[in-house]
Scaffold this motif. Structure first.
Motif, mmCIF file in Angstrom:
data_model
loop_
_atom_site.group_PDB
_atom_site.id
_atom_site.type_symbol
_atom_site.label_atom_id
_atom_site.label_comp_id
_atom_site.label_asym_id
_atom_site.label_seq_id
_atom_site.Cartn_x
_atom_site.Cartn_y
_atom_site.Cartn_z
ATOM 1 N N ASP A 129 0.833 -1.212 0.000
ATOM 2 C CA ASP A 129 0.000 0.000 0.000
ATOM 3 C C ASP A 129 0.867 1.261 0.000
ATOM 4 O O ASP A 129 0.586 2.228 -0.716
ATOM 5 C CB ASP A 129 -0.935 0.015 1.211
ATOM 6 C CG ASP A 129 -2.065 -0.992 1.100
ATOM 7 O OD1 ASP A 129 -2.325 -1.484 -0.018
ATOM 8 O OD2 ASP A 129 -2.686 -1.299 2.146
ATOM 9 N N GLU A 130 1.903 1.263 0.828
ATOM 10 C CA GLU A 130 2.805 2.416 0.907
ATOM 11 C C GLU A 130 3.519 2.640 -0.431
ATOM 12 O O GLU A 130 3.679 3.779 -0.882
ATOM 13 C CB GLU A 130 3.824 2.224 2.031
ATOM 14 C CG GLU A 130 4.845 3.325 2.154
ATOM 15 C CD GLU A 130 4.274 4.671 2.567
ATOM 16 O OE1 GLU A 130 4.997 5.678 2.428
ATOM 17 O OE2 GLU A 130 3.112 4.744 3.018
ATOM 18 N N ARG A 133 1.076 4.221 -2.808
ATOM 19 C CA ARG A 133 0.845 5.621 -2.447
ATOM 20 C C ARG A 133 2.004 6.497 -2.916
ATOM 21 O O ARG A 133 1.802 7.530 -3.544
ATOM 22 C CB ARG A 133 0.667 5.749 -0.927
ATOM 23 C CG ARG A 133 0.302 7.172 -0.497
ATOM 24 C CD ARG A 133 0.354 7.344 1.010
ATOM 25 N NE ARG A 133 1.698 7.191 1.553
ATOM 26 C CZ ARG A 133 2.676 8.097 1.440
ATOM 27 N NH1 ARG A 133 2.469 9.218 0.795
ATOM 28 N NH2 ARG A 133 3.864 7.897 1.973
ATOM 29 N N GLU A 137 2.074 9.479 -5.806
ATOM 30 C CA GLU A 137 2.578 10.828 -5.514
ATOM 31 C C GLU A 137 3.628 11.242 -6.530
ATOM 32 O O GLU A 137 3.616 12.366 -7.034
ATOM 33 C CB GLU A 137 3.197 10.875 -4.113
ATOM 34 C CG GLU A 137 2.218 11.000 -2.993
ATOM 35 C CD GLU A 137 2.907 11.049 -1.633
ATOM 36 O OE1 GLU A 137 4.168 11.093 -1.575
ATOM 37 O OE2 GLU A 137 2.198 11.025 -0.630
#
Length: 157
Positions: A129-130, A133, A137
């Motif tokens: 998930d990180e 993300r 970005e």
């Protein structure tokens, strides 16, 4: 005449579909033959077919439950396999679980652990998930810079 909102047209279409349901197809099997009958849209009150208004659907999770974390794996985002992250759970000889994190296909894994099977799966999910993300970005930042560069090139700055 005023213009018609496309949403109104779509809602009217949906309403007309719901007002005129499709006829019900009934299949009756007897010992000698199979008979197919199209039921009328509006049966008389004494012959209303019994319809379960709330059919029971067996609930299934969106993601299947893992009976054993060994082999659980996720791959991070990225345009090239050579730099893509991958996390894989392995069960050690001590019955503990270890997460192997690699970058690309040929790299040596960075091993995290020991941990329980639930902790290993959670570790993989959180890191994936990180990574998504952070990738989004970065992509957003690059897209913003490229649109700013286009804007400057046109002399509008």
């Amino acid at each position: 005449m005023s213009e018609i909102d496309p949403t109104d047209h779509a809602l009217a279409t949906i309403a007309s579909i719901l007002e005129r349901p499709e006829p019900v197809l009934v299949v009756r099997e007897t010992e000698s033959e199979t008979e197919t009958v199209v039921a009328a849209e509006h049966a008389p009150d004494d012959e209303q077919p019994v319809v379960d208004e709330h059919p029971v659907v067996e609930e299934q999770p969106l993601v299947p439950e893992h009976t054993d974390a060994d082999g659980y794996s996720k791959v991070g985002p990225g345009p090239m396999v050579a730099i893509r992250l991958k996390w894989t759970v392995h069960r050690g000889d001590d019955s503990q679980y270890y997460v192997h994190e690699t970058i690309g296909e040929q790299s040596a894994p960075v091993v995290s652990g020991p941990m329980t099977s639930e902790a290993a799966v959670r570790f993989v999910d959180e890191h994936e998930d990180e990574a998504h993300r952070r990738f989004e970005e970065l992509r957003s930042e690059i897209a913003g810079r490229s649109s700013l560069a286009d804007y400057e090139r046109k002399g509008e700055a």
